[in-house]
Structures are given as structure tokens and as C-alpha cells.
Design a protein around this motif. Sequence first.
Motif, PDB file in Angstrom:
ATOM      1  N   ASP A  31      46.246   5.503  11.821  1.00  0.00           N
ATOM      2  CA  ASP A  31      45.010   5.068  11.163  1.00  0.00           C
ATOM      3  C   ASP A  31      43.992   4.677  12.233  1.00  0.00           C
ATOM      4  O   ASP A  31      44.192   3.705  12.964  1.00  0.00           O
ATOM      5  CB  ASP A  31      45.297   3.881  10.245  1.00  0.00           C
ATOM      6  CG  ASP A  31      44.112   3.491   9.394  1.00  0.00           C
ATOM      7  OD1 ASP A  31      43.051   3.167   9.964  1.00  0.00           O
ATOM      8  OD2 ASP A  31      44.250   3.513   8.156  1.00  0.00           O
ATOM      9  N   ASN A  33      41.134   3.215  12.073  1.00  0.00           N
ATOM     10  CA  ASN A  33      40.566   1.874  11.904  1.00  0.00           C
ATOM     11  C   ASN A  33      41.551   0.795  12.351  1.00  0.00           C
ATOM     12  O   ASN A  33      41.151  -0.207  12.943  1.00  0.00           O
ATOM     13  CB  ASN A  33      40.147   1.654  10.450  1.00  0.00           C
ATOM     14  CG  ASN A  33      39.003   2.569  10.067  1.00  0.00           C
ATOM     15  OD1 ASN A  33      38.143   2.888  10.872  1.00  0.00           O
ATOM     16  ND2 ASN A  33      39.002   3.023   8.825  1.00  0.00           N
ATOM     17  N   ALA A  36      41.596   0.886  16.165  1.00  0.00           N
ATOM     18  CA  ALA A  36      40.398   0.238  16.716  1.00  0.00           C
ATOM     19  C   ALA A  36      40.517  -1.283  16.629  1.00  0.00           C
ATOM     20  O   ALA A  36      40.130  -2.003  17.554  1.00  0.00           O
ATOM     21  CB  ALA A  36      39.157   0.717  15.978  1.00  0.00           C
ATOM     22  N   CYS A  37      41.081  -1.760  15.533  1.00  0.00           N
ATOM     23  CA  CYS A  37      41.276  -3.195  15.363  1.00  0.00           C
ATOM     24  C   CYS A  37      42.269  -3.735  16.404  1.00  0.00           C
ATOM     25  O   CYS A  37      42.019  -4.762  17.027  1.00  0.00           O
ATOM     26  CB  CYS A  37      41.772  -3.482  13.942  1.00  0.00           C
ATOM     27  SG  CYS A  37      41.935  -5.226  13.592  1.00  0.00           S
ATOM     28  N   ASN A  49      44.485   5.670  20.706  1.00  0.00           N
ATOM     29  CA  ASN A  49      45.229   5.291  19.507  1.00  0.00           C
ATOM     30  C   ASN A  49      46.730   5.142  19.795  1.00  0.00           C
ATOM     31  O   ASN A  49      47.542   5.169  18.892  1.00  0.00           O
ATOM     32  CB  ASN A  49      44.995   6.296  18.372  1.00  0.00           C
ATOM     33  CG  ASN A  49      45.607   7.653  18.662  1.00  0.00           C
ATOM     34  OD1 ASN A  49      45.852   8.009  19.815  1.00  0.00           O
ATOM     35  ND2 ASN A  49      45.857   8.418  17.625  1.00  0.00           N
ATOM     36  N   ARG A  69      38.785  -4.013   7.021  1.00  0.00           N
ATOM     37  CA  ARG A  69      38.600  -3.082   8.140  1.00  0.00           C
ATOM     38  C   ARG A  69      38.732  -1.626   7.723  1.00  0.00           C
ATOM     39  O   ARG A  69      38.849  -0.760   8.568  1.00  0.00           O
ATOM     40  CB  ARG A  69      39.617  -3.378   9.245  1.00  0.00           C
ATOM     41  CG  ARG A  69      39.588  -4.790   9.788  1.00  0.00           C
ATOM     42  CD  ARG A  69      38.362  -5.016  10.658  1.00  0.00           C
ATOM     43  NE  ARG A  69      38.346  -6.346  11.218  1.00  0.00           N
ATOM     44  CZ  ARG A  69      38.581  -6.635  12.478  1.00  0.00           C
ATOM     45  NH1 ARG A  69      38.832  -5.686  13.336  1.00  0.00           N
ATOM     46  NH2 ARG A  69      38.562  -7.883  12.883  1.00  0.00           N
ATOM     47  N   ALA A  70      38.759  -1.352   6.425  1.00  0.00           N
ATOM     48  CA  ALA A  70      38.888   0.022   5.899  1.00  0.00           C
ATOM     49  C   ALA A  70      40.175   0.697   6.368  1.00  0.00           C
ATOM     50  O   ALA A  70      40.215   1.889   6.628  1.00  0.00           O
ATOM     51  CB  ALA A  70      37.658   0.865   6.247  1.00  0.00           C
ATOM     52  N   ILE A  71      41.235  -0.085   6.458  1.00  0.00           N
ATOM     53  CA  ILE A  71      42.539   0.414   6.904  1.00  0.00           C
ATOM     54  C   ILE A  71      43.300   0.974   5.710  1.00  0.00           C
ATOM     55  O   ILE A  71      43.311   0.381   4.635  1.00  0.00           O
ATOM     56  CB  ILE A  71      43.328  -0.710   7.593  1.00  0.00           C
ATOM     57  CG1 ILE A  71      42.610  -1.136   8.880  1.00  0.00           C
ATOM     58  CG2 ILE A  71      44.760  -0.287   7.887  1.00  0.00           C
ATOM     59  CD1 ILE A  71      43.165  -2.382   9.514  1.00  0.00           C
ATOM     60  N   THR A  96      33.594  -2.398   3.560  1.00  0.00           N
ATOM     61  CA  THR A  96      34.739  -1.779   4.238  1.00  0.00           C
ATOM     62  C   THR A  96      36.057  -2.416   3.814  1.00  0.00           C
ATOM     63  O   THR A  96      36.802  -2.924   4.653  1.00  0.00           O
ATOM     64  CB  THR A  96      34.576  -1.884   5.766  1.00  0.00           C
ATOM     65  OG1 THR A  96      34.462  -3.280   6.109  1.00  0.00           O
ATOM     66  CG2 THR A  96      33.385  -1.112   6.270  1.00  0.00           C
ATOM     67  N   ASN A  98      39.953  -2.841   2.818  1.00  0.00           N
ATOM     68  CA  ASN A  98      41.200  -2.138   3.108  1.00  0.00           C
ATOM     69  C   ASN A  98      41.669  -1.472   1.825  1.00  0.00           C
ATOM     70  O   ASN A  98      41.591  -2.054   0.745  1.00  0.00           O
ATOM     71  CB  ASN A  98      42.280  -3.102   3.603  1.00  0.00           C
ATOM     72  CG  ASN A  98      41.983  -3.646   4.976  1.00  0.00           C
ATOM     73  OD1 ASN A  98      41.347  -2.990   5.779  1.00  0.00           O
ATOM     74  ND2 ASN A  98      42.443  -4.849   5.253  1.00  0.00           N
TER      75      ASN A  98
END
Length: 111
Positions: A31, A33, A36-37, A49, A69-71, A96, A98
Amino acid sequence: MKKYTLNGLILILICLSAISTSRAQYFTIPDPNFAACLDTIIPSAMMGNQLDTTNPAVKTLRIINVENRAIKTLTGIQYFTGLTILDCGNGRSTLTPNTLTSLGFTVLPAT
């Protein structure tokens, strides 16, 4: 040419063995996102990643907050064996949220 003693050869072999076993082991975080988190939380353990599962921060991190976080999947979270708190909700209205479809593992760590 110098002759090496048996003890010297054994020492060299032990050193080479230690070097080869201390290499990082990377796991791909699928994922983007979530990757990135994690990169903002533990940048020393991330390469793009890729999560370095042998990094001490991965083993000792106790709290991860990935709210809003749109995960979609938390695949890779299983390597955080010291984790005691995982906040992956949507505590407030956001653009955004999750939308978790998978935790990415079948067994939770003991903690």
C-alpha cells in the motif's frame, strides 16, 4: 607468502558468517499510502516502499497512528513486534479516510 594458522582461518570464517547474517531483510509494503506513512514515522527502516524488517526501530516501535491516511491494507504491520497501540481508524471527518480491506496478516503479534 605467509601461512595462516587454523585459528586465524576459523576467525576469518566466523567474521564472514557474521557479516552475511547481519544483512537487512526487506519486505515490500504494497500500500503506497501505508509505505509513505511508515517513511515519516521510521525513515531509517524504509527504502522507497521496502521495510527493513531487521531495523531496531521496527522491533521496538510501540505506537503507530495511521488515522485518515487513505490506507487500504496494513500488510507489513506484523513485523512491528513491539507494537502495543495501532490506531488506523478515521477519528474525524476527512477527505482521506482509511478504507481497510485487509490487515495483511492472519495472526496478530502477542502484544
